[in-house]
Design a protein around this motif. Structure first.
Motif, PDB file in Angstrom:
ATOM      1  N   LEU A 305       3.614  -4.790  -0.672  1.00 45.23           N
ATOM      2  CA  LEU A 305       2.639  -3.929  -1.294  1.00 45.23           C
ATOM      3  C   LEU A 305       1.856  -3.131   0.000  1.00 45.23           C
ATOM      4  CD1 LEU A 305       0.588  -6.058  -3.796  1.00 45.23           C
ATOM      5  CD2 LEU A 305       1.915  -3.944  -4.363  1.00 45.23           C
ATOM      6  N   ALA A 306       2.039  -3.704   1.441  1.00 44.02           N
ATOM      7  CA  ALA A 306       1.525  -3.121   2.479  1.00 44.02           C
ATOM      8  C   ALA A 306       2.172  -1.845   2.790  1.00 44.02           C
ATOM      9  CB  ALA A 306       1.374  -3.955   3.772  1.00 44.02           C
ATOM     10  N   LEU A 307       3.576  -2.048   2.536  1.00 43.48           N
ATOM     11  CA  LEU A 307       4.436  -0.769   2.608  1.00 43.48           C
ATOM     12  C   LEU A 307       4.205   0.335   1.496  1.00 43.48           C
ATOM     13  CD1 LEU A 307       7.960  -2.475   3.778  1.00 43.48           C
ATOM     14  CD2 LEU A 307       6.289  -1.212   5.255  1.00 43.48           C
ATOM     15  N   ALA A 308       4.219   0.008   0.313  1.00 45.74           N
ATOM     16  CA  ALA A 308       4.094   0.717  -0.806  1.00 45.74           C
ATOM     17  C   ALA A 308       2.851   1.541  -1.093  1.00 45.74           C
ATOM     18  CB  ALA A 308       4.606  -0.150  -2.234  1.00 45.74           C
ATOM     19  N   ALA A 309       1.652   0.910  -0.425  1.00 41.19           N
ATOM     20  CA  ALA A 309       0.329   1.458  -0.912  1.00 41.19           C
ATOM     21  C   ALA A 309       0.425   2.718  -0.179  1.00 41.19           C
ATOM     22  CB  ALA A 309      -0.791   0.524  -0.334  1.00 41.19           C
ATOM     23  N   GLY A 310       0.931   2.973   1.024  1.00 40.14           N
ATOM     24  CA  GLY A 310       0.943   4.214   1.366  1.00 40.14           C
ATOM     25  C   GLY A 310       1.760   5.448   0.800  1.00 40.14           C
ATOM     26  N   LEU A 311       2.542   5.002  -0.041  1.00 38.61           N
ATOM     27  CA  LEU A 311       3.586   5.868  -0.855  1.00 38.61           C
ATOM     28  C   LEU A 311       2.694   5.986  -2.383  1.00 38.61           C
ATOM     29  CD1 LEU A 311       7.002   4.475  -0.225  1.00 38.61           C
ATOM     30  CD2 LEU A 311       6.059   6.428   0.753  1.00 38.61           C
ATOM     31  N   TYR A 312       2.242   5.205  -2.970  1.00 40.27           N
ATOM     32  CA  TYR A 312       1.877   5.283  -4.372  1.00 40.27           C
ATOM     33  C   TYR A 312       0.384   5.075  -4.338  1.00 40.27           C
ATOM     34  CZ  TYR A 312       6.851   4.277  -4.884  1.00 40.27           C
ATOM     35  OH  TYR A 312       8.214   4.593  -4.711  1.00 40.27           O
ATOM     36  N   GLY A 313      -0.359   4.700  -3.211  1.00 38.68           N
ATOM     37  CA  GLY A 313      -1.728   4.611  -3.747  1.00 38.68           C
ATOM     38  C   GLY A 313      -2.014   3.026  -3.835  1.00 38.68           C
ATOM     39  N   ILE A 314      -2.895   2.186  -3.311  1.00 36.98           N
ATOM     40  CA  ILE A 314      -3.244   0.763  -3.797  1.00 36.98           C
ATOM     41  C   ILE A 314      -2.759   0.483  -5.113  1.00 36.98           C
ATOM     42  CG2 ILE A 314      -5.473   0.759  -3.624  1.00 36.98           C
ATOM     43  CD1 ILE A 314      -3.149  -1.932  -2.516  1.00 36.98           C
ATOM     44  N   GLU A 315      -3.634   1.122  -6.133  1.00 34.53           N
ATOM     45  CA  GLU A 315      -3.614   0.800  -7.291  1.00 34.53           C
ATOM     46  C   GLU A 315      -2.212   1.197  -8.129  1.00 34.53           C
ATOM     47  OE1 GLU A 315      -5.828   2.850  -6.162  1.00 34.53           O
ATOM     48  OE2 GLU A 315      -7.925   1.906  -6.472  1.00 34.53           O
ATOM     49  N   GLY A 316      -1.710   2.276  -7.583  1.00 33.85           N
ATOM     50  CA  GLY A 316      -0.322   2.410  -8.126  1.00 33.85           C
ATOM     51  C   GLY A 316       0.736   1.367  -7.799  1.00 33.85           C
ATOM     52  N   ALA A 317       0.677   1.138  -6.466  1.00 36.17           N
ATOM     53  CA  ALA A 317       1.548  -0.074  -6.054  1.00 36.17           C
ATOM     54  C   ALA A 317       1.538  -1.245  -6.502  1.00 36.17           C
ATOM     55  CB  ALA A 317       1.476  -0.058  -4.410  1.00 36.17           C
ATOM     56  N   VAL A 318       0.105  -1.731  -6.765  1.00 30.96           N
ATOM     57  CA  VAL A 318      -0.077  -2.901  -7.503  1.00 30.96           C
ATOM     58  C   VAL A 318       0.475  -2.798  -9.110  1.00 30.96           C
ATOM     59  CG1 VAL A 318      -1.672  -4.637  -8.413  1.00 30.96           C
ATOM     60  CG2 VAL A 318      -1.980  -3.792  -6.147  1.00 30.96           C
ATOM     61  N   LEU A 319       0.144  -1.849  -9.693  1.00 29.14           N
ATOM     62  CA  LEU A 319       0.700  -1.876 -10.851  1.00 29.14           C
ATOM     63  C   LEU A 319       2.351  -1.809 -11.106  1.00 29.14           C
ATOM     64  CD1 LEU A 319       0.077  -1.582 -13.898  1.00 29.14           C
ATOM     65  CD2 LEU A 319       0.242   1.092 -13.623  1.00 29.14           C
ATOM     66  N   LEU A 320       2.728  -0.881 -10.057  1.00 23.86           N
ATOM     67  CA  LEU A 320       4.311  -1.094  -9.939  1.00 23.86           C
ATOM     68  C   LEU A 320       4.772  -2.321  -9.656  1.00 23.86           C
ATOM     69  CD1 LEU A 320       6.281   1.463 -10.374  1.00 23.86           C
ATOM     70  CD2 LEU A 320       6.246   1.685  -7.763  1.00 23.86           C
ATOM     71  N   ARG A 321       4.291  -2.826  -8.748  1.00 24.70           N
ATOM     72  CA  ARG A 321       4.792  -4.353  -8.474  1.00 24.70           C
ATOM     73  C   ARG A 321       4.770  -5.162  -9.524  1.00 24.70           C
ATOM     74  NH1 ARG A 321       7.555  -6.845  -4.384  1.00 24.70           N
ATOM     75  NH2 ARG A 321       6.814  -9.097  -4.199  1.00 24.70           N
ATOM     76  N   ILE A 322       3.713  -5.352 -10.526  1.00 19.63           N
ATOM     77  CA  ILE A 322       3.661  -6.135 -11.433  1.00 19.63           C
ATOM     78  C   ILE A 322       4.711  -5.607 -12.742  1.00 19.63           C
ATOM     79  CG2 ILE A 322       2.095  -6.915 -13.270  1.00 19.63           C
ATOM     80  CD1 ILE A 322      -0.168  -6.950 -11.323  1.00 19.63           C
ATOM     81  N   LEU A 323       4.724  -4.483 -13.095  1.00 18.47           N
ATOM     82  CA  LEU A 323       5.605  -4.049 -14.231  1.00 18.47           C
ATOM     83  C   LEU A 323       6.923  -4.072 -13.776  1.00 18.47           C
ATOM     84  CD1 LEU A 323       3.512  -0.781 -15.371  1.00 18.47           C
ATOM     85  CD2 LEU A 323       3.834  -2.863 -16.395  1.00 18.47           C
ATOM     86  N   ASN A 324       7.398  -3.981 -12.529  1.00 21.69           N
ATOM     87  CA  ASN A 324       8.730  -4.002 -12.133  1.00 21.69           C
ATOM     88  C   ASN A 324       9.223  -5.437 -12.150  1.00 21.69           C
ATOM     89  OD1 ASN A 324       9.065  -1.310 -11.643  1.00 21.69           O
ATOM     90  ND2 ASN A 324       9.476  -1.435  -9.660  1.00 21.69           N
ATOM     91  N   ASN A 325       8.425  -6.364 -11.626  1.00 16.32           N
ATOM     92  CA  ASN A 325       8.828  -7.753 -11.678  1.00 16.32           C
ATOM     93  C   ASN A 325       8.786  -8.409 -13.035  1.00 16.32           C
ATOM     94  OD1 ASN A 325       8.789  -9.762  -9.106  1.00 16.32           O
ATOM     95  ND2 ASN A 325       7.560  -7.700  -8.563  1.00 16.32           N
ATOM     96  N   PHE A 326       7.988  -7.762 -13.960  1.00 17.95           N
ATOM     97  CA  PHE A 326       8.000  -8.363 -15.392  1.00 17.95           C
ATOM     98  C   PHE A 326       9.358  -7.736 -15.922  1.00 17.95           C
ATOM     99  CE2 PHE A 326       6.761  -7.514 -19.846  1.00 17.95           C
ATOM    100  CZ  PHE A 326       6.394  -8.538 -20.294  1.00 17.95           C
ATOM    101  N   MET A 327       9.618  -6.265 -15.882  1.00 13.21           N
ATOM    102  CA  MET A 327      10.970  -5.789 -16.432  1.00 13.21           C
ATOM    103  C   MET A 327      12.052  -6.556 -15.802  1.00 13.21           C
ATOM    104  SD  MET A 327      10.594  -1.880 -16.615  1.00 13.21           S
ATOM    105  CE  MET A 327      10.422  -1.509 -14.714  1.00 13.21           C
ATOM    106  N   GLY A 328      12.063  -7.211 -14.475  1.00  9.96           N
ATOM    107  CA  GLY A 328      12.984  -7.930 -13.803  1.00  9.96           C
ATOM    108  C   GLY A 328      13.452  -9.078 -14.398  1.00  9.96           C
ATOM    109  N   VAL A 329      12.245  -9.918 -14.474  1.00  3.85           N
ATOM    110  CA  VAL A 329      12.296 -11.413 -14.971  1.00  3.85           C
ATOM    111  C   VAL A 329      12.792 -11.272 -16.544  1.00  3.85           C
ATOM    112  CG1 VAL A 329      10.935 -12.179 -13.369  1.00  3.85           C
ATOM    113  CG2 VAL A 329      10.045 -11.445 -15.449  1.00  3.85           C
ATOM    114  N   LEU A 330      12.214 -10.395 -17.428  1.00  2.00           N
ATOM    115  CA  LEU A 330      12.784 -10.389 -18.720  1.00  2.00           C
ATOM    116  C   LEU A 330      14.254  -9.817 -18.930  1.00  2.00           C
ATOM    117  CD1 LEU A 330       9.872  -8.368 -20.757  1.00  2.00           C
ATOM    118  CD2 LEU A 330      10.492 -10.960 -20.674  1.00  2.00           C
TER     119      LEU A 330
END
Length: 361
Positions: A305-330
């Motif tokens: 998230l330290a890397l992604a926050a600069g690209l997507y903003g902190i809220e966008g990066a956090v949301l993307l992190r959770i959603l992508n992991n959710f899709m990946g494990v499912l």
């Protein structure tokens, strides 16, 4: 135990030894080793990655990160066969990590699946004769990470030079550490033992197919930071032996990701902007004390998230992190269930029938 030997131990080994230490001086020595081990790893990682990135370009930082992780494992884990074949295959491994992610990024989905599958299965066959030692997970991380960070043109030429330099360096390290092991075992012996009637081979095939599919789908649907979904999927597929409760690992990963992402969000918000660059190393330092999978997953969120926050903003990066992991494990869990039904069950039934037939004689 020598202090140097204690520095080489994983937190999962060191922490129980600290709890059961018979004297206060022994406990203090092990505690210092645990702290110093984490400090040295983070310091070396920063020096290693920043120095190589400065020489070969910041766009090749992902290759530096992947190669650093490989170095940590390479010092302790061999390939399971003689040094001559191991060094040849080490060159092939580096070539795959260099070329396959870039070529696949330009290919159509069908060809991309074939490239990923061939590359990943080859990596597993060459490096993971003993999956319980963790090489499968390491290969998974390196390949998925590089698939999410391809380069072209001059940057690719610099990546070629970087890969060649590190291959020469790692070959020396690998030879010094492992040249006396498995002198009578050839790589061809490993290939001959590939048989879907045994669990290890089915595990290798399962991981290669699953990772190939999730990477291709992520690229095809243009999912941002799809490598995060790839990491999550690979974390399930890399579990070995099959007896491991994959459903439990799924829940543990999501607990870790959600906790780590929200904790990073809070820390990021209350920390002055000038200190944000320290959050990634902070997560890495704390990771040196972790032995629980959920805690490791949570702390890994800091670097990502330290890397992604600069690209997507902190809220966008956090949301993307959770959603992508959710899709990946499912996806990973669904694929494992399908694989068990189509592949594992078939070969397990064959083995049972063979046993029954043999018992009649």
């Amino acid at each position: 135990m020598r202090f140097y030997d204690a520095l080489q131990l994983d937190p999962a080994v060191l922490k129980p030894q600290i709890r059961t230490a018979e004297t206060s001086s022994e406990k203090r020595k092990l505690q210092i080793a645990l702290v110093l081990r984490s400090t040295l790893i983070v310091a070396f990682a920063i020096l290693f990655i920043s120095s190589l990135s400065k020489v070969f370009g910041t766009e090749n930082t992902p290759m530096c990160v992947a190669m650093f992780c490989i170095l940590l494992g390479l010092r302790f884990v061999d390939f399971g066969y003689c040094i001559k074949d191991s060094l040849v295959n080490l060159a092939v491994v580096f070539l795959i990590l260099l070329v396959a992610p870039v070529v696949a990024s330009f290919a159509n989905p069908v060809l991309a699946i074939i490239i990923h599958f061939a590359a990943f299965l080859t990596l597993l066959l060459m490096t993971s004769d003993k999956p319980e030692l963790g090489n499968g997970g390491l290969c998974g991380f390196s390949y998925v990470y590089l698939t999410g960070n391809p380069v072209t043109g001059e940057s690719f030429l610099k990546r070629c030079l970087l890969t060649l330099f590190l291959f020469l360096l790692y070959s020396i390290i690998f030879y010094v550490k492992h040249h006396a092991k498995h002198t009578n075992v050839r790589f061809q012996d490993i290939i001959k033992n590939f048989d879907l009637s045994n669990e290890k081979s089915r595990w290798q095939l399962r991981m290669a197919i699953g990772v190939s599919l999730v990477l291709t789908l992520g690229n095809f649907f243009h999912i941002q930071r799809f490598m995060w979904a790839g990491f999550a999927c690979a974390s399930l597929l890399s579990t070995y032996p099959y007896a491991v409760n994959v459903k439990e690992r799924l829940f543990h990963r999501m607990i870790g990701v959600i906790t780590g992402s929200l904790l990073f969000l809070v820390v990021y918000k209350i920390t002055p902007e000038s200190y944000h660059t320290l959050l990634g190393p902070l997560g890495g330092f704390c990771l040196g004390f972790a032995s629980d999978y959920r805690v490791k997953t949570a702390l890994n969120c800091f670097g990502a998230l330290a890397l992604a926050a600069g690209l997507y903003g902190i809220e966008g990066a956090v949301l993307l992190r959770i959603l992508n992991n959710f899709m990946g494990v499912l996806f990973g869990y669904a694929f494992i269930l399908l694989y068990r039904h189509c592949v594992d069950k078939h070969f397990e039934d064959d083995n049972e029938n063979f046993g029954e037939t043999s018992a009649e004689f």
